[in-house]
Design a protein around this motif. Structure first.
Motif, mmCIF file in Angstrom:
data_model
loop_
_atom_site.group_PDB
_atom_site.id
_atom_site.type_symbol
_atom_site.label_atom_id
_atom_site.label_comp_id
_atom_site.label_asym_id
_atom_site.label_seq_id
_atom_site.Cartn_x
_atom_site.Cartn_y
_atom_site.Cartn_z
ATOM 1 N N ASN A 133 111.303 19.173 81.626
ATOM 2 C CA ASN A 133 112.734 19.027 81.383
ATOM 3 C C ASN A 133 113.374 20.410 81.501
ATOM 4 O O ASN A 133 113.218 21.254 80.621
ATOM 5 C CB ASN A 133 112.976 18.431 79.994
ATOM 6 C CG ASN A 133 114.429 18.110 79.725
ATOM 7 O OD1 ASN A 133 115.336 18.748 80.286
ATOM 8 N ND2 ASN A 133 114.684 17.129 78.863
ATOM 9 N N ARG A 134 114.059 20.656 82.608
ATOM 10 C CA ARG A 134 114.627 21.983 82.854
ATOM 11 C C ARG A 134 115.695 22.365 81.813
ATOM 12 O O ARG A 134 115.990 23.540 81.644
ATOM 13 C CB ARG A 134 115.239 22.033 84.255
ATOM 14 C CG ARG A 134 114.229 21.824 85.389
ATOM 15 C CD ARG A 134 113.239 22.962 85.483
ATOM 16 N NE ARG A 134 112.264 22.752 86.532
ATOM 17 C CZ ARG A 134 112.405 23.163 87.792
ATOM 18 N NH1 ARG A 134 113.498 23.808 88.153
ATOM 19 N NH2 ARG A 134 111.474 22.937 88.682
ATOM 20 N N ASP A 135 116.274 21.380 81.115
ATOM 21 C CA ASP A 135 117.263 21.665 80.075
ATOM 22 C C ASP A 135 116.619 22.066 78.752
ATOM 23 O O ASP A 135 117.307 22.529 77.835
ATOM 24 C CB ASP A 135 118.169 20.446 79.842
ATOM 25 C CG ASP A 135 119.020 20.124 81.051
ATOM 26 O OD1 ASP A 135 119.375 21.076 81.775
ATOM 27 O OD2 ASP A 135 119.305 18.932 81.270
ATOM 28 N N GLY A 136 115.313 21.883 78.661
ATOM 29 C CA GLY A 136 114.610 22.257 77.446
ATOM 30 C C GLY A 136 114.502 21.112 76.450
ATOM 31 O O GLY A 136 115.289 20.158 76.470
ATOM 32 N N LEU A 137 113.510 21.197 75.577
ATOM 33 C CA LEU A 137 113.238 20.171 74.569
ATOM 34 C C LEU A 137 113.554 20.660 73.158
ATOM 35 O O LEU A 137 113.336 19.935 72.179
ATOM 36 C CB LEU A 137 111.761 19.744 74.647
ATOM 37 C CG LEU A 137 111.321 19.114 75.973
ATOM 38 C CD1 LEU A 137 109.812 18.921 75.983
ATOM 39 C CD2 LEU A 137 112.042 17.790 76.207
ATOM 40 N N GLY A 138 114.060 21.874 73.045
ATOM 41 C CA GLY A 138 114.401 22.411 71.731
ATOM 42 C C GLY A 138 113.170 22.937 71.011
ATOM 43 O O GLY A 138 112.132 23.240 71.612
ATOM 44 N N THR A 139 113.282 23.044 69.698
ATOM 45 C CA THR A 139 112.193 23.585 68.884
ATOM 46 C C THR A 139 111.147 22.497 68.618
ATOM 47 O O THR A 139 111.477 21.392 68.169
ATOM 48 C CB THR A 139 112.723 24.109 67.544
ATOM 49 O OG1 THR A 139 113.697 25.149 67.807
ATOM 50 C CG2 THR A 139 111.600 24.693 66.705
ATOM 51 N N VAL A 140 109.913 22.816 68.883
ATOM 52 C CA VAL A 140 108.819 21.854 68.721
ATOM 53 C C VAL A 140 107.657 22.520 67.999
ATOM 54 O O VAL A 140 107.450 23.735 68.112
ATOM 55 C CB VAL A 140 108.339 21.315 70.090
ATOM 56 C CG1 VAL A 140 109.408 20.443 70.749
ATOM 57 C CG2 VAL A 140 107.931 22.445 71.019
#
Length: 646
Positions: free
Chosen positions: A413-420
């Motif tokens: 996901n080029r937009d990012g998945l946030g903090t994981v």
């Protein structure tokens, strides 16, 4: 030795003549003296010469008679045994009574392979016509029955020379109608016989050919390596038929009988009954096998794809419950005797129907590798449940040779998945998180390629699984040494990143990934098996290859991430409705590109286990060039529905 009558008569005549001459000499001594003396001398000489001539003739006659008698004695006594054996060879025949091959059954006793009556043409080369034209005419007649070329028949029939006295079987096997027609024709054909044989029949619509294999006629290579075979025997090829041929084959019997001058049987001289092979039970569940095959076929048809594989393994036993490789092939073609044209079609098929993709095909694993990386990172202390990484869609790494240049590594996901954290990173399949765990980034110290390779090895990658089927591939766990030796290149950080997310040069088989996923769930790497037991015997205990050096607490974290991947991940949880148990899994999309601009679609993976708390089934599905992994999930889900609802 008594005197010859001819010699006795000559002596008597000489004696009487002497008496007569003496008498004449007394009465007429004066007048006849001179004349009779000459006559007497002539007659006496004659009387002596005749006995000598007769003696020489008699001696020669005796020599000739003695020579003849000696020769007669030699023929009757000295060479009697040899000529008797040659005579017997012309009036004694031996017929093979074929042993029935053992049946192959699933774990519940359902038949997978059995025997049916078949007919086999055999040739006795030493009885074939001597001239080539006559043999060609004979082969042409046979070809019309056997549906194979004249050249194929000639090649096999004359492979051992025309003086070969043992029979040689010719494919194909014949159905009853064709056999009856040929039997009538055989009355005028010398050196050709029709034999009744037990022929293999395999259950269809199960895609079991890669597991079971097939049987075919023994060839010259077989005879060179085994002394228990003849060119009329059938042997196992591939799969279980090959692996357990010695158990399934049994032992042929024979019937030795005397024939008359026309070759018609007169009486049986000796016989031995055949000993049937043993029935064997496999770990396969026939119902589960058919369900997996049907669902996998349905999915690839919907996607318009050709190549796929699936395997279900008992996580705590290593029992292979189902194994499907598509496209498959009909192994009955081989048991009946496949033609060269048919075989060539299978070999040249670019979708490789003869190739068991489950244990011989090696592929980049994609994100299905992430539970293994998470297990290593947790156990080595590089991360814990509280470690977080911000997934912004990519990371940038400056070049070690030119800091002004660098490389960008992307998430799916080029937009990012946030903090994981580790569990949500598994569930959402964050490449950025696992780049960090494998190679390091920002505050996370990476494992490094040596430690990654070590843990991959713990889970069975890069080594044989030990399955009891032939032609298994071991895959590849790339290392700096391997890269230097193979390409003459130095290992770089980007290689570690790729290896951490199942890309680059990492390769594994679907079977390896099923076992590795099961090991992540149970803590034990099992040795897979397809043979359960022979009839009358008990199953062997399962074999644990090794205990995985990952604590229960860390395994639970990883398992939790895999459960979240099913119910809180990218896939809609609605597709799992109807499965009566909780399960866990991980999808994976593996790049299938030979070079960066290659447009070949990606492979799609799905690996899972169920039930979550006490796994009974571990399943891997791989559909080649499916583009995404979400489309790969349904075959596993439908199979779970079938199994846990039946």
């Amino acid at each position: 030795m008594s005197s010859s009558p001819f010699i006795r008569d000559t002596g008597r005549i000489a004696k009487e003549r002497s008496v007569q001459l003496n008498s004449v000499h007394t009465t007429k001594a004066n007048w006849l003296a001179t004349h009779d003396a000459a006559l007497f001398k002539r007659d006496v000489n004659r009387g002596v010469q005749r006995p000598i001539t007769l003696l020489v003739g008699a001696f020669l006659f005796i020599v000739i008679l003695s020579t003849f008698a000696a020769r007669l004695f030699s023929l009757q006594v000295s060479a009697g045994t040899e000529y008797s054996q040659l005579a017997n060879g012309n009036r004694i025949r031996e017929k093979i009574i074929y042993a029935e091959r053992g049946n192959i059954l699933d774990r519940n006793g359902e038949v997978l392979a059995r025997n049916v009556a078949g007919y086999q043409v055999t040739i006795e080369p030493h009885k074939l016509p001597e001239d080539s034209d006559s043999r060609t005419a004979l082969y042409t007649r046979l070809a019309s029955y056997l549906e194979i070329s004249v050249d194929e028949i000639r090649k096999r029939a004359e492979s051992e020379g025309l003086d070969y006295v043992l029979p040689i079987a010719l494919g194909k096997s014949l159905d009853q109608t064709t056999a009856l027609r040929l039997e009538v024709d055989l009355t005028s054909i010398s050196g050709v016989n029709l034999e009744l044989i037990p022929m293999r029949y395999y259950e269809k619509d199960l895609a079991m050919a890669h597991v079971i294999g097939y049987t075919s006629l023994a060839n010259h290579d077989d005879l060179r390596t085994r002394d228990d075979l003849a060119l009329v025997d059938y042997v196992g090829r591939g799969g279980v038929e090959e692996q357990y041929d010695s158990v399934l084959r049994g032992e042929n019997g024979y019937e030795r009988y005397e024939v008359d001058a026309l070759g018609k049987p007169l009486r049986i001289l000796a016989s031995k009954q055949p000993q049937a092979g043993k029935n064997i039970y496999l770990t396969i569940d026939k119902g589960l096998q058919k369900q997996l095959y049907d669902q996998l076929t349905k999915t690839i048809n919907e996607l318009g794809k050709q190549r796929a594989s699936g395997v279900i393994v008992g996580p705590q036993s290593g029992d292979v419950l189902a194994m499907v490789s598509l496209p498959t092939y009909d192994n009955n073609l081989f048991s009946g005797g496949i033609s060269s044209a048919e075989f060539k079609t299978l070999v040249n098929d670019t979708n490789q129907p003869l190739y068991n993709k489950v244990l011989s095909g090696t592929y980049p694993t994609g994100s299905t590798i992430k539970p293994l990386v998470a297990s290593a990172g947790l156990q080595e202390g590089n991360i814990d449940i509280n470690t977080t990484v911000t997934d912004r869609g990519s990371i940038y790494i400056p070049s070690i040779y030119d800091p002004s240049q660098g490389f960008t590594f992307y998430s799916w996901n080029r937009d990012g998945l946030g903090t994981v954290n580790v569990q949500s990173a598994i569930a959402k399949s964050s490449n950025i998180f696992f780049y960090s765990v494998g190679g390091g980034f920002e505050h996370v110290t990476g494992l490094g390629i040596e430690k990654l390779a070590e843990y991959y090895s713990y889970f069975g990658l890069g080594e044989s699984t030990g399955i009891d089927l032939p032609n298994e591939s071991v895959g590849l766990v790339p290392t700096p040494t391997w890269k230097q030796e193979t390409f003459g290149q130095t290992w770089v950080l980007g290689d570690t990143y790729n290896t951490s997310i199942g890309q680059g040069d990492l390769r594994a088989t679907p079977l390896q990934m099923a076992l590795a996923t099961n090991a992540a769930a149970t803590g034990q790497l099992m040795q897979p098996r397809v043979f359960l037991h022979a009839e009358g015997e008990q199953p062997a205990d399962p074999i644990v290859k090794r205990d995985i050096p990952v604590s229960q607490a860390n395994r639970d974290i990883v398992r939790g991430g895999m459960k979240d991947a099913i119910y809180n991940g990218a896939n809609c949880s609605c597709i799992f409705a109807g499965v009566p148990v909780t399960f866990a899994g991980k999808t994976g999309t593996a790049q299938n590109k030979a070079f960066r601009t290659d447009t070949t679609p990606n492979h799609g993976w799905f690996t899972s286990f169920a039930p979550y708390d006490n796994p009974e089934l571990g399943t891997v599905i791989l559909i080649e060039e499916s583009q995404t992994s979400g489309k790969v999930v349904p075959p596993a889900v439908e199979t779970y529905k079938y199994y846990f609802n039946r």
